[in-house]
Design a protein around this motif. Structure first.
Motif, mmCIF file in Angstrom:
data_model
loop_
_atom_site.group_PDB
_atom_site.id
_atom_site.type_symbol
_atom_site.label_atom_id
_atom_site.label_comp_id
_atom_site.label_asym_id
_atom_site.label_seq_id
_atom_site.Cartn_x
_atom_site.Cartn_y
_atom_site.Cartn_z
ATOM 1 N N MET A 1 36.685 30.198 50.631
ATOM 2 C CA MET A 1 37.824 30.815 49.934
ATOM 3 C C MET A 1 39.020 30.862 50.882
ATOM 4 S SD MET A 1 38.120 34.562 48.127
ATOM 5 C CE MET A 1 36.756 34.229 47.019
ATOM 6 N N ARG A 5 43.726 34.154 49.224
ATOM 7 C CA ARG A 5 42.907 34.712 48.140
ATOM 8 C C ARG A 5 42.026 35.851 48.663
ATOM 9 N NH1 ARG A 5 40.933 29.247 44.861
ATOM 10 N NH2 ARG A 5 43.072 28.535 44.310
ATOM 11 N N THR A 8 44.256 38.737 48.950
ATOM 12 C CA THR A 8 44.591 39.262 47.622
ATOM 13 C C THR A 8 43.455 40.098 47.061
ATOM 14 O OG1 THR A 8 46.041 37.386 47.165
ATOM 15 C CG2 THR A 8 45.250 38.643 45.280
ATOM 16 N N ILE A 310 49.682 39.589 45.875
ATOM 17 C CA ILE A 310 49.525 38.137 45.679
ATOM 18 C C ILE A 310 50.655 37.384 46.367
ATOM 19 C CG2 ILE A 310 49.534 36.307 43.932
ATOM 20 C CD1 ILE A 310 48.163 38.272 42.029
ATOM 21 N N LYS A 314 50.347 35.094 50.416
ATOM 22 C CA LYS A 314 50.674 33.684 50.624
ATOM 23 C C LYS A 314 51.653 33.498 51.778
ATOM 24 C CE LYS A 314 49.867 32.247 45.829
ATOM 25 N NZ LYS A 314 48.767 31.331 46.133
#
Length: 600
Positions: A1, A5, A8, A310, A314
């Motif tokens: 993963m 993510r 998040t 989210i 990133k």
């Protein structure tokens, strides 16, 4: 993963947990506040209502007391009630007129619906006949009304007590719809014999005003005597609260299924119980409103937080990775070596404010670290130079001492003892000032140094200078800052006699007061100019406030400011200095008593 993510998912679960926990805690906390505020409101309202009832009843009792202490009123009442059969109509009217004057001369009586004075023989007097009319004194109707007052039997059993009569129609009104009143009644005695009664009546609307709180939803109030007789009760509400206690809110389930919070407040002096209650439905409606507010607020925070997580995940991973690579490229050799280039280019995204700020801070720290390394090298050179200067400082005093010895020897050869004395005084002062082993010295040594200076000044001014030194023996071993007295004595001689001729007299006085040493440097000169005193005191205040004082060297007293500054910082504010005029200039020093430790 992927890393973003993972972040998040992790931060979303953490946000959910924090939001739920904080929401539950905030809701429970607000509910406890709501319950506490509800109880405090009921208690405060009960106290307010009881206080207003007591105050109004006190006012009614005070009004009756004002009448019974009025000698003219009491004499007229005795004549009108006990000797009414022997009085003519004119005398009877005269007695009533005297009583009327007493009733109307007291502004206090205007606060009540009616103040009535009556006796069993049918005598009746009121200060408000105009209110719905009143029965006539000594009439059959008045006698019938008095005979119908059932509470008089209870009053007669305790004639010395003021009794409270529950709400009842006004018995003295001849109207078909008399006003409802509540009253206090007191038996009036004359030399131990009852001569009648004084009844103070207030409109029942006064109780309605006290116990009606329309702005609070579902609030009711009842006032009962200890025997269960009611003084006030909301119409149609016959609820009872048998388990209610003073200052403790209790929940009740009523016969119709409704619930109430109730509290009782008791007055021992009046024998009254005030019950304040509120429908729990109002409490539940507010709690439901709080629940909806917390649920909506928590949902908004949760949704907004997940969206922010989210987006941040990133961007945050890239900036952290770049910053980590940058840190790894910097070695300790590059930091120390001033000729090497540090990789201080910005590699983070300015939109990531926290990481970007961290990088800027890191760059700043690297620059500071390099400057610190350069300063350390410079400090080593400065330290070496300071050591050389210290050696030079040790050599210079010896040269001066040797020179003074040569001058003194020449004076001895020529038989000039004055030159020898001057050299000796100056050598003593120089030796005292050059001794840097300690910043403090015993008072006796400091006074001796000032004495050396005065002797040198004496050699210059001769008979034009006279000085006196008086110090208590018990203060000889008290520690004082070195070179604290000699500059002040020098200032007195140099500036204290500007523009004046005649003998110059200097006093150096000291005394011990409690835990403080007080030293005065006094001269007989022209004293301080008032404007100068203001500037000096302002400079001293700036020093006390840890500010740099403004001082003009042209005023001739810059030495006082410098001396006070040195003493202030040396003693951490414990030493105080003040200036004033008293037959000349006076400088006062106040120092804490600190004794030197004996050498073992």
């Amino acid at each position: 993963m992927k890393m973003d993510r993972k972040l998040t998912l992790l931060f979303s679960l953490l946000l959910l947990l924090v939001t739920v926990c904080s929401s539950v805690y905030a809701y429970n906390y607000n509910m406890s506040l709501l319950r506490e505020n509800t109880f405090e409101t009921l208690s405060a309202l009960g106290k307010k209502m009881m206080g207003e009832v007591d105050s109004h009843l006190d006012l009614m009792e005070y009004a009756a007391e004002e009448l019974t202490t009025n000698v003219t009123f009491m004499n007229a009442m005795r004549e009108a009630t006990m000797a009414s059969d022997a009085l003519s109509d004119e005398e009877h009217l005269h007695m009533q007129q005297l009583m009327y004057e007493a009733l109307y001369s007291e502004p206090l009586m205007e606060n009540f619906y009616r103040v009535s004075v009556f006796a069993p023989n049918g005598f009746y007097l009121s200060n408000h006949f105009e209110k719905s009319g009143s029965v006539a004194s000594m009439s059959d109707e008045a006698k019938a009304v008095i005979a119908s007052l059932g509470y008089l039997d209870y009053v007669n059993t305790s004639p010395s007590t003021t009794h409270i009569v529950p709400p009842h129609p006004d018995p003295w009104s001849i109207s078909l719809q008399p006003a409802h009143v509540f009253s206090t009644i007191k038996s009036v005695n004359w030399h131990g014999r009852p001569i009648g009664y004084i009844e103070i009546s207030s409109n029942l609307e006064e109780l309605v005003r006290i116990f009606s709180i329309e702005e609070i939803e579902g609030l009711t109030a009842h006032v009962l005597f200890d025997d269960g007789t009611q003084l006030f009760r909301f119409m149609g509400d016959d609820a009872t609260y048998p388990e209610a206690t003073d200052f403790d809110v209790t929940a009740y389930t009523m016969e119709d299924g409704s619930e109430r919070f109730a509290i009782r407040l008791h007055s021992n002096a009046r024998g009254l119980n005030v019950y304040v209650a509120q429908d729990i439905k109002a409490y539940h409606r507010r709690s439901q409103q709080l629940l909806l507010e917390h649920f909506g607020f928590s949902s908004i925070i949760l949704v907004a937080g997940i969206i922010l997580i989210i987006f941040s995940s990133k961007e945050l991973t890239r900036s952290i990775r770049n910053l980590t690579k940058k840190i790894k490229r910097i070695s300790s050799r590059k930091v120390v070596d001033s000729s090497a280039d540090l990789p201080l280019m910005t590699v983070t995204n300015p939109r990531d404010y926290e990481i970007f700020t961290l990088e800027q801070t890191f760059n700043d720290l690297m620059q500071r670290l390099r400057r610190s390394a350069q300063r350390e090298v410079s400090l080593q050179n400065t330290t070496l130079q300071a050591q050389l200067n210290a050696l030079q400082t040790q050599i210079n005093p010896h040269f001066v001492y040797n020179t003074l010895n040569i001058i003194s020897a020449k004076g001895m050869e020529s038989g000039n003892e004055e030159i020898m004395e001057i050299c000796d005084q100056f050598a003593q002062m120089l030796r005292y000032a050059a001794d840097v082993r300690s910043r403090s010295a015993p008072l006796s040594a400091e006074v001796q140094n000032a004495h050396h200076y005065l002797m040198l000044a004496k050699a210059r001014y001769e008979d034009q200078l006279e000085f006196h030194i008086q110090m208590p023996e018990e203060a000889d071993d008290l520690l004082v800052p070195k070179l604290s007295l000699q500059p002040l004595v020098e200032n007195a001689i140099t500036h204290g006699f500007d523009g004046r001729s005649g003998k110059r007299i200097i006093h150096l006085l000291g005394e011990v007061l409690g835990n403080e040493l007080r030293i005065l440097i006094r001269d007989n000169g022209s004293g301080f100019d008032e404007e100068l005193l203001q500037r000096m005191n302002a400079a001293f205040a700036d020093i006390d406030a840890e500010h740099t004082p403004y001082s003009d060297p042209a005023d001739g007293h810059i030495g006082l400011i410098n001396t006070y500054m040195r003493l202030h910082y040396y003693s951490r504010g414990k030493i105080r200095m003040s200036l004033y005029n008293d037959g000349g200039a006076v400088v006062e020093l106040i120092l804490p008593c600190e004794r030197s430790q004996p050498h073992v």
